[in-house]
Scaffold this motif. Structure first.
Motif, mmCIF file in Angstrom:
data_model
loop_
_atom_site.group_PDB
_atom_site.id
_atom_site.type_symbol
_atom_site.label_atom_id
_atom_site.label_comp_id
_atom_site.label_asym_id
_atom_site.label_seq_id
_atom_site.Cartn_x
_atom_site.Cartn_y
_atom_site.Cartn_z
ATOM 1 N N VAL A 145 51.005 48.789 57.800
ATOM 2 C CA VAL A 145 49.365 48.351 57.691
ATOM 3 C C VAL A 145 48.760 49.647 57.379
ATOM 4 N N LEU A 146 48.888 50.908 57.834
ATOM 5 C CA LEU A 146 47.764 52.528 57.572
ATOM 6 C C LEU A 146 48.733 53.329 56.570
ATOM 7 N N LEU A 147 49.463 53.121 56.322
ATOM 8 C CA LEU A 147 50.210 53.422 55.083
ATOM 9 C C LEU A 147 49.348 53.074 53.800
ATOM 10 N N GLN A 157 40.615 54.743 52.040
ATOM 11 C CA GLN A 157 40.400 54.024 53.408
ATOM 12 C C GLN A 157 40.622 55.242 54.364
ATOM 13 N N TRP A 158 39.546 55.863 54.912
ATOM 14 C CA TRP A 158 39.449 56.869 56.301
ATOM 15 C C TRP A 158 39.688 56.138 57.076
ATOM 16 N N PRO A 159 40.142 56.733 58.490
ATOM 17 C CA PRO A 159 40.241 56.091 59.579
ATOM 18 C C PRO A 159 39.018 56.829 60.824
ATOM 19 N N LEU A 216 32.676 53.465 62.802
ATOM 20 C CA LEU A 216 33.856 54.637 63.567
ATOM 21 C C LEU A 216 34.853 53.675 62.750
ATOM 22 N N GLY A 217 35.344 54.066 61.939
ATOM 23 C CA GLY A 217 36.811 53.644 61.621
ATOM 24 C C GLY A 217 37.266 52.205 62.135
ATOM 25 N N PRO A 218 37.418 51.239 60.889
ATOM 26 C CA PRO A 218 38.262 50.008 61.715
ATOM 27 C C PRO A 218 39.051 49.986 62.302
ATOM 28 N N GLY A 219 39.919 48.689 63.190
ATOM 29 C CA GLY A 219 41.392 49.172 63.209
ATOM 30 C C GLY A 219 41.782 48.827 61.884
ATOM 31 N N PRO A 220 43.940 48.908 62.343
ATOM 32 C CA PRO A 220 44.052 49.264 61.175
ATOM 33 C C PRO A 220 44.317 48.009 59.651
ATOM 34 N N GLY A 269 40.761 47.706 58.726
ATOM 35 C CA GLY A 269 40.489 48.759 57.750
ATOM 36 C C GLY A 269 41.408 48.532 56.070
ATOM 37 N N MET A 270 41.803 47.802 55.848
ATOM 38 C CA MET A 270 43.109 47.104 55.071
ATOM 39 C C MET A 270 42.449 46.639 54.427
ATOM 40 N N MET A 271 41.819 45.902 54.777
ATOM 41 C CA MET A 271 40.119 44.610 54.824
ATOM 42 C C MET A 271 39.156 45.345 54.168
ATOM 43 N N THR A 272 38.349 45.992 54.506
ATOM 44 C CA THR A 272 37.893 46.595 53.953
ATOM 45 C C THR A 272 37.872 47.323 53.306
ATOM 46 N N GLY A 273 38.650 47.865 52.680
ATOM 47 C CA GLY A 273 39.012 48.696 51.821
ATOM 48 C C GLY A 273 39.555 48.241 50.627
ATOM 49 N N LEU A 274 40.252 46.521 50.357
ATOM 50 C CA LEU A 274 40.296 46.288 49.399
ATOM 51 C C LEU A 274 38.689 45.776 49.566
ATOM 52 N N VAL A 275 38.314 45.211 49.632
ATOM 53 C CA VAL A 275 36.692 44.943 50.029
ATOM 54 C C VAL A 275 36.257 45.615 49.021
ATOM 55 N N ARG A 276 36.305 47.643 49.059
ATOM 56 C CA ARG A 276 35.281 48.442 48.211
ATOM 57 C C ARG A 276 35.966 48.261 46.833
#
Length: 228
Positions: free
Chosen positions: A88-90, A97-99, A153-157, A160-167
């Motif tokens: 998922v991080l990939l 999206q930043w960790p 402070l960085g979402p979980g993997p 983070g996919m969710m917030t990246g897609l929202v953005r």
């Protein structure tokens, strides 16, 4: 284009989830409050997962996927969960999206809290209490997610996919989160994952709940104050 120049994700009340790299996240102000909020959220997240397991009325969609994969590979449940996290991080790369500290802490604190919850909370026999565990697990999970994501402070993997897609898409948290959960649930079920009423409740309710709660706990950062 750098991650800091990407359009920030906005919640329904207009407060932004900033696109910051790990160092910028730590320098964005209100750090003591954000650290407390992050770790309270992660502990509650792990506890909520433990409640759902002990309620024994269905796993959340991601754990349905993990279990389904274990039916086809000679790996433990935990190992599969770790591998899925890295995969998922990939997916974060094209989403820019930043960790951060929260991303790393997620894997450690949540896992430890789940184990602790399972050790001290017995599985109830009464159906009404199992329903309470299931419902509380879903609601607390949404609250926990809003807390630690809102700490910025960085979402979980997976979050983070969710917030990246929202953005990147401009769609709502409700729509994106629900779409992800339903997709993961479908794949996990097809692979042989165990689905219960708690799974369906989680998949349908988590998106709208996070959509409502996230604005309440998103910390306004100093970078936003400078922009206004």
């Amino acid at each position: 284009m750098t991650a800091t120049s990407a359009a920030p994700a906005k919640n329904p009340r207009g407060r932004r989830l900033a696109a910051l790299n790990p160092l910028e996240q730590l320098r964005a102000g209100h750090l003591p409050r954000r650290l407390v909020q992050l770790y309270v959220g992660l502990v509650l997240y792990g506890a909520s997962m433990g409640l759902m397991v002990q309620g024994n009325l269905g796993l959340d969609p991601w754990d349905v996927l993990h279990y389904g994969i274990t039916q086809h590979v000679n790996l433990s449940f935990g190992t599969v969960a770790i591998i899925v996290s890295f995969l998922v991080l990939l997916a974060w790369i094209p989403l820019r999206q930043w960790p951060g500290l929260g991303t790393i802490s997620n894997a450690v604190v949540v896992g430890l809290t789940v184990d602790l919850t399972l050790a001290i909370v017995d599985r109830p026999d009464a159906m009404w209490l199992r329903i309470v565990f299931m419902t509380a697990g879903v609601v607390v999970n949404a609250l926990a997610g809003a807390l630690y994501i809102g700490a910025q402070l960085g979402p979980g993997p997976r979050d983070g996919m969710m917030t990246g897609l929202v953005r990147r898409t401009g769609r709502s948290v409700r729509l994106v989160r629900t779409s992800i959960e339903v997709t993961v649930l479908a794949v996990g079920w097809l692979l042989g994952g165990v689905v219960g009423v708690g799974t369906v409740l989680y998949a349908l309710a988590i998106g709208p709940l996070v959509h409502v709660l996230l604005p309440l706990f998103t910390v306004k950062l100093n970078t936003e104050e400078a922009d206004n």
